[in-house]
Design a protein around this motif. Structure first.
Motif, PDB file in Angstrom:
ATOM      1  N   GLN A 178       0.805  -1.215   0.000  1.00  0.00           N
ATOM      2  CA  GLN A 178       0.000   0.000   0.000  1.00  0.00           C
ATOM      3  C   GLN A 178       0.845   1.274   0.000  1.00  0.00           C
ATOM      4  O   GLN A 178       0.305   2.367  -0.120  1.00  0.00           O
ATOM      5  CB  GLN A 178      -0.944   0.014   1.204  1.00  0.00           C
ATOM      6  CG  GLN A 178      -2.009  -1.067   1.179  1.00  0.00           C
ATOM      7  CD  GLN A 178      -2.934  -0.949  -0.024  1.00  0.00           C
ATOM      8  OE1 GLN A 178      -3.241   0.134  -0.478  1.00  0.00           O
ATOM      9  NE2 GLN A 178      -3.347  -2.086  -0.554  1.00  0.00           N
ATOM     10  N   SER A 182      -6.779   1.890   0.367  1.00  0.00           N
ATOM     11  CA  SER A 182      -6.505   1.366  -0.973  1.00  0.00           C
ATOM     12  C   SER A 182      -6.881   2.388  -2.033  1.00  0.00           C
ATOM     13  O   SER A 182      -7.854   3.142  -1.883  1.00  0.00           O
ATOM     14  CB  SER A 182      -7.297   0.077  -1.200  1.00  0.00           C
ATOM     15  OG  SER A 182      -6.925  -0.917  -0.267  1.00  0.00           O
ATOM     16  N   LEU A 183      -6.106   2.398  -3.120  1.00  0.00           N
ATOM     17  CA  LEU A 183      -6.425   3.257  -4.254  1.00  0.00           C
ATOM     18  C   LEU A 183      -7.568   2.639  -5.055  1.00  0.00           C
ATOM     19  O   LEU A 183      -7.702   1.416  -5.133  1.00  0.00           O
ATOM     20  CB  LEU A 183      -5.201   3.438  -5.147  1.00  0.00           C
ATOM     21  CG  LEU A 183      -3.960   4.077  -4.513  1.00  0.00           C
ATOM     22  CD1 LEU A 183      -2.851   4.207  -5.565  1.00  0.00           C
ATOM     23  CD2 LEU A 183      -4.262   5.436  -3.909  1.00  0.00           C
ATOM     24  N   GLU A 232      -9.644   1.782  -8.634  1.00  0.00           N
ATOM     25  CA  GLU A 232      -9.169   1.284  -9.923  1.00  0.00           C
ATOM     26  C   GLU A 232      -8.694   2.437 -10.802  1.00  0.00           C
ATOM     27  O   GLU A 232      -7.661   2.336 -11.485  1.00  0.00           O
ATOM     28  CB  GLU A 232     -10.280   0.509 -10.631  1.00  0.00           C
ATOM     29  CG  GLU A 232     -10.626  -0.812  -9.963  1.00  0.00           C
ATOM     30  CD  GLU A 232     -11.735  -1.549 -10.684  1.00  0.00           C
ATOM     31  OE1 GLU A 232     -12.177  -1.055 -11.752  1.00  0.00           O
ATOM     32  OE2 GLU A 232     -12.161  -2.612 -10.203  1.00  0.00           O
ATOM     33  N   GLU A 285      -7.549   5.342  -9.801  1.00  0.00           N
ATOM     34  CA  GLU A 285      -6.301   5.890  -9.253  1.00  0.00           C
ATOM     35  C   GLU A 285      -5.119   4.976  -9.551  1.00  0.00           C
ATOM     36  O   GLU A 285      -4.006   5.441  -9.840  1.00  0.00           O
ATOM     37  CB  GLU A 285      -6.455   6.106  -7.751  1.00  0.00           C
ATOM     38  CG  GLU A 285      -7.376   7.259  -7.405  1.00  0.00           C
ATOM     39  CD  GLU A 285      -7.852   7.243  -5.969  1.00  0.00           C
ATOM     40  OE1 GLU A 285      -8.308   8.295  -5.497  1.00  0.00           O
ATOM     41  OE2 GLU A 285      -7.774   6.165  -5.319  1.00  0.00           O
ATOM     42  N   LEU A 286      -5.336   3.663  -9.492  1.00  0.00           N
ATOM     43  CA  LEU A 286      -4.273   2.718  -9.815  1.00  0.00           C
ATOM     44  C   LEU A 286      -3.877   2.819 -11.287  1.00  0.00           C
ATOM     45  O   LEU A 286      -2.690   2.771 -11.634  1.00  0.00           O
ATOM     46  CB  LEU A 286      -4.706   1.295  -9.482  1.00  0.00           C
ATOM     47  CG  LEU A 286      -4.778   0.943  -8.003  1.00  0.00           C
ATOM     48  CD1 LEU A 286      -5.448  -0.411  -7.803  1.00  0.00           C
ATOM     49  CD2 LEU A 286      -3.391   0.945  -7.372  1.00  0.00           C
ATOM     50  N   VAL A 323      -4.842  -3.171 -14.373  1.00  0.00           N
ATOM     51  CA  VAL A 323      -5.421  -3.064 -13.034  1.00  0.00           C
ATOM     52  C   VAL A 323      -6.500  -4.121 -12.837  1.00  0.00           C
ATOM     53  O   VAL A 323      -6.570  -4.783 -11.792  1.00  0.00           O
ATOM     54  CB  VAL A 323      -5.996  -1.654 -12.806  1.00  0.00           C
ATOM     55  CG1 VAL A 323      -6.812  -1.607 -11.508  1.00  0.00           C
ATOM     56  CG2 VAL A 323      -4.873  -0.622 -12.769  1.00  0.00           C
ATOM     57  N   ARG A 375      -4.948  -5.623  -6.564  1.00  0.00           N
ATOM     58  CA  ARG A 375      -5.027  -4.166  -6.413  1.00  0.00           C
ATOM     59  C   ARG A 375      -3.958  -3.664  -5.451  1.00  0.00           C
ATOM     60  O   ARG A 375      -4.239  -3.005  -4.455  1.00  0.00           O
ATOM     61  CB  ARG A 375      -6.419  -3.765  -5.930  1.00  0.00           C
ATOM     62  CG  ARG A 375      -7.544  -4.362  -6.768  1.00  0.00           C
ATOM     63  CD  ARG A 375      -7.486  -3.927  -8.222  1.00  0.00           C
ATOM     64  NE  ARG A 375      -8.335  -4.737  -9.077  1.00  0.00           N
ATOM     65  CZ  ARG A 375      -9.645  -4.563  -9.213  1.00  0.00           C
ATOM     66  NH1 ARG A 375     -10.257  -3.625  -8.537  1.00  0.00           N
ATOM     67  NH2 ARG A 375     -10.339  -5.330 -10.030  1.00  0.00           N
ATOM     68  N   SER A 376      -2.734  -3.984  -5.732  1.00  0.00           N
ATOM     69  CA  SER A 376      -1.595  -3.568  -4.911  1.00  0.00           C
ATOM     70  C   SER A 376      -0.705  -2.659  -5.745  1.00  0.00           C
ATOM     71  O   SER A 376      -0.185  -3.075  -6.786  1.00  0.00           O
ATOM     72  CB  SER A 376      -0.796  -4.790  -4.446  1.00  0.00           C
ATOM     73  OG  SER A 376       0.502  -4.412  -4.034  1.00  0.00           O
ATOM     74  N   PRO A 377      -0.509  -1.404  -5.332  1.00  0.00           N
ATOM     75  CA  PRO A 377       0.378  -0.516  -6.086  1.00  0.00           C
ATOM     76  C   PRO A 377       1.765  -1.115  -6.292  1.00  0.00           C
ATOM     77  O   PRO A 377       2.325  -1.033  -7.386  1.00  0.00           O
ATOM     78  CB  PRO A 377       0.428   0.745  -5.220  1.00  0.00           C
ATOM     79  CG  PRO A 377      -0.863   0.747  -4.484  1.00  0.00           C
ATOM     80  CD  PRO A 377      -1.145  -0.702  -4.195  1.00  0.00           C
ATOM     81  N   LEU A 426       1.644  -3.904  -8.940  1.00  0.00           N
ATOM     82  CA  LEU A 426       1.414  -3.337 -10.267  1.00  0.00           C
ATOM     83  C   LEU A 426       2.674  -2.673 -10.808  1.00  0.00           C
ATOM     84  O   LEU A 426       2.989  -2.801 -12.001  1.00  0.00           O
ATOM     85  CB  LEU A 426       0.268  -2.324 -10.216  1.00  0.00           C
ATOM     86  CG  LEU A 426      -1.144  -2.933 -10.188  1.00  0.00           C
ATOM     87  CD1 LEU A 426      -2.164  -1.878  -9.811  1.00  0.00           C
ATOM     88  CD2 LEU A 426      -1.483  -3.545 -11.551  1.00  0.00           C
TER      89      LEU A 426
END
Length: 228
Positions: free
Chosen positions: A50, A159-160, A162, A164-165, A189, A194-196, A199
């Motif tokens: 995160q 969490s960001l 979708e 924002e990711l 994405v 959903r992990s920055p 990704l």
């Protein structure tokens, strides 16, 4: 600090300026204030990937760029050593302890951290902490240590989204000189966790592979690279 392992060097690319805050704007602003010496203590926590390590590394780098002595201390790399490595660390203007909850349950480490905290506060230094859980969640053997960890601002990293990711991926791709269209970024994405952090690791793989094969990062190409 000759007793510290050389592995405590900062990773390239992690700055406060390129931290994609999304809903974590208050956490970023407060960590930035700490890096500038305007906040004495900050605790950030959240799930893996995160961005909590990114925030601490960025703060250390910002403080160093301002000519202040700052140091990153990842708990996972310190635990194989002896608690005495924390002695005299209060001489730094800013200390960032990453994954501090990993010290929980280790009596000697807790005691060393407790005394370091007191010395830093008495000396006017700045402390940043990151963890996988809130300050009081781990089973600390020293309740007073948990109280001290929670004495300053505490932020849970959210969490960001979708969108924002996808924006984060496109932004980092531009920094690499890689043209990643909005549709392609959204596809990555949707198909990934959903992990920055994860990704961005996949973006690095994609960048290297696209360069090696001289291919544009299209959706069919991405499917081929990652087996999606």
């Amino acid at each position: 600090m000759s007793q510290l392992p050389l592995a405590l060097e900062l990773r390239e690319g992690h700055t406060l300026d390129n931290f994609h805050a999304g809903p974590n704007g208050a956490a970023l602003a407060t960590v930035r204030a700490a890096a500038d010496g305007e906040e004495r203590q900050v605790f950030v926590w959240g799930g893996a990937g995160q961005g909590r390590s990114h925030l601490l590394e960025g703060a250390v780098r910002r403080a160093q760029e301002q000519g202040r002595d700052a140091c990153l201390l990842p708990a996972g790399e310190l635990l194989p050593l002896v608690p005495e490595v924390l002695e005299s660390m209060e001489q730094f203007d800013l200390l960032a302890l990453d994954d501090v909850d990993r010290f929980a349950g280790h009596a000697q480490w807790e005691e060393a951290l407790f005394h370091l905290y007191n010395r830093v506060m008495a000396g006017g230094g700045v402390l940043l902490f990151s963890a996988a859980a809130a300050p009081g969640a781990p089973r600390w053997l020293l309740p007073d240590l948990a109280t001290r960890l929670a004495a300053g601002p505490v932020f849970r990293l959210q969490s960001l989204s979708e969108e924002e990711l996808a924006s984060l991926l496109a932004e980092r791709a531009r920094e690499r000189g890689l043209k990643l269209g909005a549709e392609v970024a959204r596809f990555m994405v949707m198909r990934s966790e959903r992990s920055p952090a994860l990704l961005l690791e996949r973006l690095a793989v994609l960048d290297r592979t696209a360069l090696a094969r001289q291919r544009a990062p299209t959706i069919p190409f991405i499917k081929d690279v990652f087996g999606w």
